[in-house]
Design an enzyme around this catalytic site. Structure first.
Site, short mmCIF file in Angstrom:
data_model
loop_
_atom_site.label_atom_id
_atom_site.label_comp_id
_atom_site.label_asym_id
_atom_site.label_seq_id
_atom_site.Cartn_x
_atom_site.Cartn_y
_atom_site.Cartn_z
N ALA A 116 -160.52 -12.96 -35.11
CA ALA A 116 -159.20 -12.75 -34.49
C ALA A 116 -158.86 -14.04 -33.75
O ALA A 116 -159.03 -14.13 -32.53
CB ALA A 116 -159.24 -11.56 -33.55
N GLY A 145 -156.28 -14.44 -24.99
CA GLY A 145 -157.40 -13.94 -25.76
C GLY A 145 -157.15 -12.53 -26.22
O GLY A 145 -156.06 -12.00 -26.09
N ASN A 146 -158.16 -11.95 -26.80
CA ASN A 146 -158.08 -10.55 -27.20
C ASN A 146 -159.48 -9.96 -27.05
O ASN A 146 -160.41 -10.66 -26.69
CB ASN A 146 -157.55 -10.42 -28.63
CG ASN A 146 -158.42 -11.19 -29.60
OD1 ASN A 146 -159.63 -10.98 -29.64
ND2 ASN A 146 -157.84 -12.09 -30.36
N ARG A 147 -159.58 -8.66 -27.37
CA ARG A 147 -160.86 -7.99 -27.11
C ARG A 147 -161.76 -7.97 -28.34
O ARG A 147 -162.63 -7.12 -28.47
CB ARG A 147 -160.59 -6.59 -26.58
CG ARG A 147 -160.08 -6.60 -25.16
CD ARG A 147 -159.64 -5.23 -24.69
NE ARG A 147 -158.41 -4.81 -25.33
CZ ARG A 147 -158.27 -3.74 -26.09
NH1 ARG A 147 -159.29 -2.95 -26.33
NH2 ARG A 147 -157.11 -3.45 -26.63
N SER A 148 -161.56 -8.90 -29.26
CA SER A 148 -162.42 -8.93 -30.43
C SER A 148 -163.86 -9.24 -30.03
O SER A 148 -164.11 -10.10 -29.19
CB SER A 148 -161.91 -10.02 -31.39
OG SER A 148 -162.87 -10.28 -32.37
#
Ligand code: CTP
Length: 191
Positions: free
Chosen positions: A69, A2-5
């Site tokens: 994202a 994942g990412n921090r979007s």
């Protein structure tokens, strides 16, 4: 993976488009943000679900802005239950997710298509490559990695690259300002 979007950019665009009188469908991954009033919200969790939701609403759309994202890879074989530690360190094979924007670009028609790119260096070269490779009208190139910008923040350091060459140089924007600038251009292209 994942990412921090946080979804703030997509919500800002949906809100601004609605304020300007557009009929808006917001396809969003998990986020804590409050739903903008007057906007149809379609919640999804995976890249595949996002693809199906976006492609499902694409037909009636004059413009599509893909600020999500999306994860580029997913596990090849998701495990329905829990992985027990005593079974050892798992090896997780990945496979690519569907590239939603590329698919939209390949059947573009008259629709205005806007992409986003998160880059750490060679912003203009990488952005231009995405603009052409994915057949877009506009791409917003975000500089990520510097403190106070990018994922989750309220301001972005970004440039707008346009197919017609009317680029906007790198500067700091609030997400609201960036949403307005993108929609000004979308409106011009639609006119
Ligand atoms: N995108 C998409 N579907 C994906 C991945 C990305 O629609 N599976 C969209 C994003 O919403 C964004 C644009 O494509 O508008 C750029 O995504 P990015 O991941 O930066 O581009 P890639 O082609 O994956 O290139 P990179 O190798 O730089 O990750």
């Amino acid at each position: 993976l994942g990412n921090r979007s946080t979804g703030k950019m997509g919500f800002a665009i949906a809100e601004e488009a609605r304020r300007r009188g557009a009929s808006v469908t917001l396809v969003t991954g998990p986020t804590y943000l409050a739903e903008p009033a007057g906007v149809r919200v379609n919640r999804v969790e995976t890249a595949q679900e996002m693809r199906d939701a976006v492609l499902g609403s694409a037909d009636g759309a004059d413009a599509i802005v893909m600020s999500a994202a999306v994860a580029d890879f997913r596990p090849e074989q998701p495990v329905p239950g829990k992985l027990k530690k005593e079974d050892g360190v798992p090896e997780i094979r990945l496979e690519p997710t569907p590239d939603i924007l590329r698919e939209l670009g390949s059947g573009k028609g008259d629709r205005v298509l806007v992409g986003f790119a998160a880059e750490t260096d060679a912003l203009e070269t990488s952005g231009r490559k995405k603009l052409e490779g994915k057949n877009l009208d506009l791409v917003v190139v975000n500089r990520v990695g510097a403190p106070g910008t990018g994922f989750g923040s309220d301001t972005d350091e970004a440039m707008i690259l346009a197919r017609d060459g009317q680029d906007e140089p790198l500067r700091t924007w609030t997400k609201r300002e960036l949403a307005a600038a993108v929609l000004d251009r979308v409106a011009k292209l639609l006119a």
